[in-house]
Design an enzyme around this catalytic site. Structure first.
Site, PDB file in Angstrom:
ATOM      1  N   HIS A 141      -1.693   1.607   4.034  1.00 37.69           N
ATOM      2  CA  HIS A 141      -1.274   0.716   3.169  1.00 37.69           C
ATOM      3  C   HIS A 141      -1.571  -0.787   3.737  1.00 37.69           C
ATOM      4  CE1 HIS A 141       2.215   1.571   4.885  1.00 37.69           C
ATOM      5  NE2 HIS A 141       3.024   0.410   4.438  1.00 37.69           N
TER       6      HIS A 141
ATOM      7  N   ASP B 224      -1.350  -3.715   1.208  1.00 37.54           N
ATOM      8  CA  ASP B 224       0.027  -3.792   0.582  1.00 37.54           C
ATOM      9  C   ASP B 224       0.660  -4.800   1.598  1.00 37.54           C
ATOM     10  OD1 ASP B 224      -0.964  -2.444  -1.690  1.00 37.54           O
ATOM     11  OD2 ASP B 224       0.030  -0.778  -0.605  1.00 37.54           O
TER      12      ASP B 224
ATOM     13  N   ASP C  77       3.919  -2.314  13.221  1.00 38.72           N
ATOM     14  CA  ASP C  77       3.096  -1.700  14.429  1.00 38.72           C
ATOM     15  C   ASP C  77       1.914  -2.289  14.557  1.00 38.72           C
ATOM     16  OD1 ASP C  77       2.276  -0.341  16.596  1.00 38.72           O
ATOM     17  OD2 ASP C  77       3.018   1.760  15.738  1.00 38.72           O
TER      18      ASP C  77
ATOM     19  N   HIS D 262       7.251  -0.109   9.994  1.00 38.00           N
ATOM     20  CA  HIS D 262       6.328   0.963  10.023  1.00 38.00           C
ATOM     21  C   HIS D 262       6.823   2.209  10.616  1.00 38.00           C
ATOM     22  CE1 HIS D 262       2.615  -1.894   9.520  1.00 38.00           C
ATOM     23  NE2 HIS D 262       3.018  -1.560   8.461  1.00 38.00           N
TER      24      HIS D 262
ATOM     25  N   ARG E  48       1.482 -12.475   3.047  1.00 39.78           N
ATOM     26  CA  ARG E  48       0.798 -13.679   2.405  1.00 39.78           C
ATOM     27  C   ARG E  48       1.992 -13.981   1.307  1.00 39.78           C
ATOM     28  NH1 ARG E  48      -1.204 -14.947  -2.176  1.00 39.78           N
ATOM     29  NH2 ARG E  48      -1.209 -12.904  -3.266  1.00 39.78           N
TER      30      ARG E  48
ATOM     31  N   ASP F 257       6.551  -1.850  -0.663  1.00 40.45           N
ATOM     32  CA  ASP F 257       6.031  -3.274  -0.121  1.00 40.45           C
ATOM     33  C   ASP F 257       5.557  -4.264  -1.368  1.00 40.45           C
ATOM     34  OD1 ASP F 257       6.094  -2.240   2.304  1.00 40.45           O
ATOM     35  OD2 ASP F 257       4.010  -1.637   2.205  1.00 40.45           O
TER      36      ASP F 257
ATOM     37  N   GLY G 285       7.388   2.202   1.310  1.00 45.49           N
ATOM     38  CA  GLY G 285       6.059   1.276   1.406  1.00 45.49           C
ATOM     39  C   GLY G 285       4.783   1.939   0.831  1.00 45.49           C
TER      40      GLY G 285
END
Length: 154
Positions: free
Chosen positions: A98, A101, A91, A19, A107, A71, A66
């Site tokens: 986002h 995402d 962060d 980030h 996941r 991402d 991203g």
């Protein structure tokens, strides 16, 4: 879900993501670990990949930024077994536009059982593991069996 076994290679494909508030920390971490990282193939989301390549001289395959889909590109590469390790300095004190995402990326890393580091200390531990430079086995969901046994009602 049933599991199957797949080996992660000795030369790993490592995704580098950060980030905005953590880009400087990831850059410094990569500078510190340039010799080890140079043994592997690196991927990065747009701005992060460019920053790391520019400051360290490491070759980084640069995907989109991203928020522009980077991402999701990394998530697809994880699902296709092209990414073996995810280093994601996120962060926790700043909301990200986002975030869905980001959650999907984490996941997928969990679903496909790849190592993930979310800060400098966990990244140090991951990189210093004796498994980092060796081939080793991991269990994966048996997706083909899942599809074969899944029932679809129309």
């Amino acid at each position: 879900m049933d599991q199957k076994i797949q080996s992660l290679p000795a030369k790993k494909n490592i995704a580098l993501v950060a980030h905005d508030g953590k880009k400087a920390a990831l850059k410094l971490w990569c500078e510190k670990h340039t010799p080890m990282l140079s043994k592997h193939k690196l991927y990065g989301t747009g701005t992060t990949g460019h920053l790391i390549e520019k400051t360290t001289g490491l070759n980084v395959v640069q995907l989109l930024s991203g928020p522009m889909g980077g991402d999701q590109q990394l998530g697809a590469k994880i699902a296709e077994h092209e990414i073996h390790v995810l280093i994601f300095f996120w962060d926790p004190l700043a909301s990200q536009p986002h975030d869905p995402d980001v959650k999907a990326l984490l996941r997928l890393a969990a679903v496909w059982n790849i190592p993930v580091a979310c800060n400098e200390v966990s990244a140090d531990m991951l990189l210093s593991s004796p498994l980092m430079d060796t081939e080793f086995e991991r269990s994966l969901p048996d997706y083909e069996k899942y599809l074969a046994t899944r029932q679809i009602s129309l």
